[in-house]
Design a protein around this motif. Structure first.
Motif, short mmCIF file in Angstrom:
data_model
loop_
_atom_site.label_atom_id
_atom_site.label_comp_id
_atom_site.label_asym_id
_atom_site.label_seq_id
_atom_site.Cartn_x
_atom_site.Cartn_y
_atom_site.Cartn_z
N GLU A 430 -0.46 -3.20 -9.39
CA GLU A 430 -1.49 -1.73 -9.91
C GLU A 430 -2.03 -1.91 -8.77
O GLU A 430 -3.35 -1.40 -8.66
N ASP A 431 -2.72 -3.66 -9.43
CA ASP A 431 -4.69 -3.72 -9.27
C ASP A 431 -4.42 -3.29 -8.06
O ASP A 431 -5.58 -2.78 -6.89
N GLN A 432 -3.54 -3.69 -7.05
CA GLN A 432 -3.73 -3.75 -5.21
C GLN A 432 -4.15 -1.86 -5.17
O GLN A 432 -4.95 -1.75 -4.04
N PHE A 434 -4.96 -0.11 -6.96
CA PHE A 434 -5.46 0.57 -7.43
C PHE A 434 -7.47 0.28 -6.96
O PHE A 434 -8.20 0.77 -6.25
N TYR A 435 -7.09 -1.01 -6.10
CA TYR A 435 -8.81 -1.07 -5.28
C TYR A 435 -8.67 -0.76 -4.54
O TYR A 435 -9.58 -0.13 -4.09
N CYS A 436 -7.12 -0.29 -3.90
CA CYS A 436 -7.11 0.97 -2.49
C CYS A 436 -8.19 2.71 -3.18
O CYS A 436 -9.00 2.55 -2.13
N ILE A 441 -8.62 5.26 -0.41
CA ILE A 441 -7.80 5.04 0.54
C ILE A 441 -6.07 5.88 -0.64
O ILE A 441 -6.50 5.23 -1.59
N GLN A 443 -2.93 7.24 -2.42
CA GLN A 443 -2.23 6.31 -2.57
C GLN A 443 -1.71 6.08 -1.45
O GLN A 443 -1.09 4.99 -0.92
N GLU A 445 -1.04 6.52 1.53
CA GLU A 445 -1.87 5.63 2.93
C GLU A 445 -2.25 4.03 2.43
O GLU A 445 -2.38 3.30 3.22
N LEU A 449 -0.87 0.90 4.12
CA LEU A 449 -1.58 -0.01 4.62
C LEU A 449 -1.19 -1.54 3.47
O LEU A 449 -0.70 -2.46 5.20
N ILE A 450 -0.68 -1.43 3.16
CA ILE A 450 -0.37 -2.82 2.06
C ILE A 450 0.92 -3.11 2.24
O ILE A 450 1.30 -4.62 2.69
N GLY A 453 0.63 -4.26 6.16
CA GLY A 453 0.62 -5.83 6.31
C GLY A 453 1.49 -6.53 5.46
O GLY A 453 1.45 -8.09 6.25
N PHE A 454 1.87 -6.58 5.11
CA PHE A 454 3.36 -7.58 4.53
C PHE A 454 3.87 -8.21 5.82
O PHE A 454 5.27 -8.49 5.85
N ARG A 456 2.97 -7.71 9.10
CA ARG A 456 2.29 -7.53 10.15
C ARG A 456 3.03 -8.61 11.09
O ARG A 456 3.06 -8.86 12.88
#
Lengths: 483, 249
Positions: A430-432, A434-436, A441, A443, A445, A449-450, A453-454, A456
């Motif tokens: 949830e904090d990731q 929220f940060y975005c 950014i 939701q 998107e 993005l996350i 990244g996972f 990559r």
């Protein structure tokens, strides 16, 4: 769909040239429903195959009748009625639509996001277009270039007629006719597929893709691919298409065989985005695929990269037989399962030769009510001295109703082998999110993005132009997955 | 710019803010001080719009608009920035990619043209040097393996990049040594401007020696219990929270 920019340009130019192409009435080309010897003969006759091929198919069919469907995978589906299906059907089993207005707007939205050109959108959605580009011309353009290099790249049906010795020598040598229920079925009824032969010492001058063979998208449920890289050669093959195809067919059982002779390298990349079924889990493709590569010669290398986002059920284990000494096998995988999708996928690395090395990087993403299983085997045989394997299996969960499972099998019968296995499971926190969101950014998107990244490490393995589309696809297939 | 009136907010059904009133004008820097558990972080999350932080009554007006009704990402696009106490890690996403994605998402939301990778890189480079954010940091995955100081500097870099109208700094001093603190404070001070309001949330007076506020509010048990100029920070430091909070109760 992916292709190098220059390819796209050429295709576009040809498309312009042939504004008034053809629309073939193909509804006639359909074998009667059901599966028996006559069906097999019908298919073989349609392809004008030589007798040896028909005998091969009939042999497979006889074996298949004795076999049972495997049930060890972590997938659940209604029993498939093999007699209630067509085994040789017209390319489009659904009636041609007259315009894009008749196509599901959701599908069109996806195409738009992927940046698929309009004429391709129409072809994919099964719309009758009067500006189809002449596939023969497209094929010719590339064939010339490949001919110069001595590379054979053609439909397998053509190869059976034109290069019978090569086909006979290699077909069924990596995935034997009796390998498994689905492979045997494929051997009996495969409709078409791709054949590639790269001669000694040749570096294939371009990425080969089914895209170049427009007709390949219409080969139906039972594709058969055979790629042979002769000594010291190199080839990179791209399979699939980043856009979803609305396909009414329920079962896809493909077989892919790769043979790498001494010092040869084959890189095989797949982006699979078949229809996954709707949000309630209705419909969708059952994808039962047997893919295997044989590093037959010393110092050869086979590398599988797959991005699996589609299909209701995925049952697929692209594998490497590391037969020669100093051979290398790689498996890079992203498997995304959303809604009610079920994916049971992984690889087998069979170490037979000395100093053989394998590397497995698997990224599984589960969302909605999906179940995602990594199933892998690393097997080191007694003669495989100093074999090495590294396996990394990471699972990412989105939401609380999905599942991730890792089932690694490790067998080592040589004390000098070194095998490493790492596995992680994480959630999109949830904090990731929220940060975005806090940085502006939205939701969907942020999820994209996350997740990108996972994934990559795997995305980096894809050819450049393919990677960009695969990244978009990762985002699209998870849209709305966070409530 | 920001007008908070009688704000009540709850987390998991438990009321944390209990009638908070506060207003900030453009160009001003306000500090919120308070003991642990007083509701400082809750206030910052409510302003930023974090899920689970529920406004139960009262109002927040942001440039005349109802902030509570705005989705989180829209608040960001409209100039609300929260420098977080614990910046999160996103493995596999390079810092530069993240900055570009965020900047363009905000621009898109405002109907502005998106910037290409080169333009973003130029923009970032221009702001990164003074904050000692290196090229190497920009290539690493967002906040992964960053030191406490690097994380906070990156937060301030983002503030410089997004040019918010209202910047909220939540415990920006936590986990920093004195050199890192000075560097971050300089970065913040460089961004003080007549158009920008800042809300600096801190437990300790130390940070306010470097970022000198126009006004200080003391938060305790979900309410503002004392207000004053910058000298209030020193009084708190000398006498402790209990002295002031107790007096108010």
């Amino acid at each position: 769909m992916s292709a190098a920019p220059e390819t796209k340009k050429q295709v576009a130019e040809i498309g312009d040239k042939y504004k008034y192409g053809f629309v073939t009435d193909i509804e006639m080309e359909r074998a009667p429903k059901g599966l028996n010897e006559d069906t097999v003969r019908y298919i073989s006759a349609k392809k004008s195959e030589p007798d040896w091929m028909l005998e091969w198919r009939l042999g497979a069919f006889a074996r298949w009748k004795e076999m049972r469907e495997p049930n060890w995978a972590r997938v659940h589906y209604q029993k498939i009625d093999y007699q209630n299906a067509y085994y040789y059907a017209a390319p489009k089993s659904t009636p041609k639509k007259q315009s894009l207005d008749e196509v599901d707007p959701k599908l069109l939205e996806t195409y738009k996001k992927l940046g698929i050109p309009l004429h391709e959108q129409m072809a994919l959605a099964g719309v009758a277009v009067d500006a189809v580009f002449d596939s023969v011309s497209v094929a010719t353009t590339f064939k010339e270039k490949l001919n110069e290099a001595g590379v054979i790249f053609c439909p397998i049906s053509e190869a059976i007629r034109d290069y019978p010795d090569l086909v006979k020598k290699y077909l069924g040598t990596v995935v034997p006719v009796t390998d498994n229920f689905f492979a045997t079925l494929n051997s009996a009824v495969f409709s078409d597929g791709t054949f590639v032969y790269v001669p000694k010492g040749v570096r294939c001058p371009m990425e080969l893709s089914t895209y170049f063979r427009i007709n390949a998208s219409e080969t139906g449920q039972f594709e058969r691919t055979l790629i042979v890289a002769d000594e010291g050669s190199y080839v990179s093959y791209l399979e699939g298409c980043t856009a979803p195809k609305r396909d009414e067919n329920q079962l896809h059982a493909a077989v892919v065989e790769l043979v790498a002779l001494a010092d040869a390298e084959i890189k095989y990349s797949t982006v699979q985005n078949w229809y996954p079924g709707d949000e309630e889990g209705k419909g969708g493709i059952y994808n039962f695929v047997t893919k295997r590569g044989d590093c037959r010669g010393h110092r050869s290398k086979i590398s599988w990269t797959q991005v699996e986002t589609g299909s209701a059920i995925t049952w697929k284990y692209p594998s490497c037989i590391l037969r020669g000494d100093d051979t290398v096998g790689e498996f890079y995988s992203i498997a995304i399962a959303n809604n009610y999708q079920q994916a049971d996928t992984g690889t087998k690395m069979i170490h037979l030769g000395k100093n053989t090395r394998s590397r497995i990087i698997s990224k599984g993403i589960s969302a909605g009510k999906a179940q995602n299983t990594y199933r892998g085997l690393v097997s080191v045989h007694p003669k495989a001295a100093s074999a090495r394997n590294y396996t990394q299996c990471d699972s990412l969960l989105i939401g609380g109703k999905c599942g991730a499972h890792t089932v690694p099998y490790i067998e080592s019968r040589n004390p000098t082998a070194r095998i490493e296995h790492e596995a992680t499971t994480s959630k999109i926190a949830e904090d990731q999110l929220f940060y975005c969101l806090q940085r502006g950014i939205p939701q969907d998107e942020a999820v994209s993005l996350i997740v990108n990244g996972f994934c990559r490490e795997v995305l980096q393995q894809l050819p450049m132009e393919f990677a960009v589309e695969a990244q978009k696809l990762v985002g699209i297939s998870l849209e709305g997955s966070v409530g | 710019m920001l007008e908070i009136k009688d704000l009540h907010a709850a987390v998991d059904g438990k009321e944390i803010l209990k009638g908070l009133t506060l207003s900030i004008e453009p160009g001003q820097v306000h500090a919120i001080m308070g003991p642990n558990g007083s509701g400082k972080s809750t206030l910052s999350y409510v302003l930023a719009g974090r899920a689970g932080y529920e406004v139960t009554s009262g109002s927040i007006l942001y440039n005349g608009r109802d902030l509570v009704a705005m989705p989180t990402e829209e608040r960001a696009a409209q100039g609300v920035f929260l420098a977080m106490q614990y910046p999160v890690e996103i493995p596999g996403v390079t810092t530069l990619t993240f900055l570009k994605t965020a900047l363009n998402a905000q621009r898109r939301a405002r109907g502005e043209k998106e910037l290409d990778a080169m333009s973003v890189l130029k923009l970032v480079r221009g702001k990164a040097a003074t904050l000692k954010v290196t090229e190497e940091m920009l290539k690493r995955a967002l906040n992964v393996g960053f030191s406490g100081g690097e994380k906070k500097r990156l937060e301030i870099l983002q503030m410089a990049l997004f040019e918010p109208k209202l910047a909220i700094l939540d415990e920006t001093d936590s986990g920093l040594d004195i050199d890192a603190l000075k560097l971050v404070a300089e970065g913040v001070n460089a961004q003080r401007s007549p158009e920008r309001a800042m809300l600096v949330i801190t437990h300790y007076q130390r940070l306010l020696d470097y970022i000198v506020p126009d006004r200080i509010h003391v938060l305790a048990r979900g309410r503002i219990v004392a207000e004053g100029g910058k000298e209030l920070a020193h009084e708190l430091e000398a006498k402790g929270y209990e002295h002031i909070v107790g007096k108010a109760a």
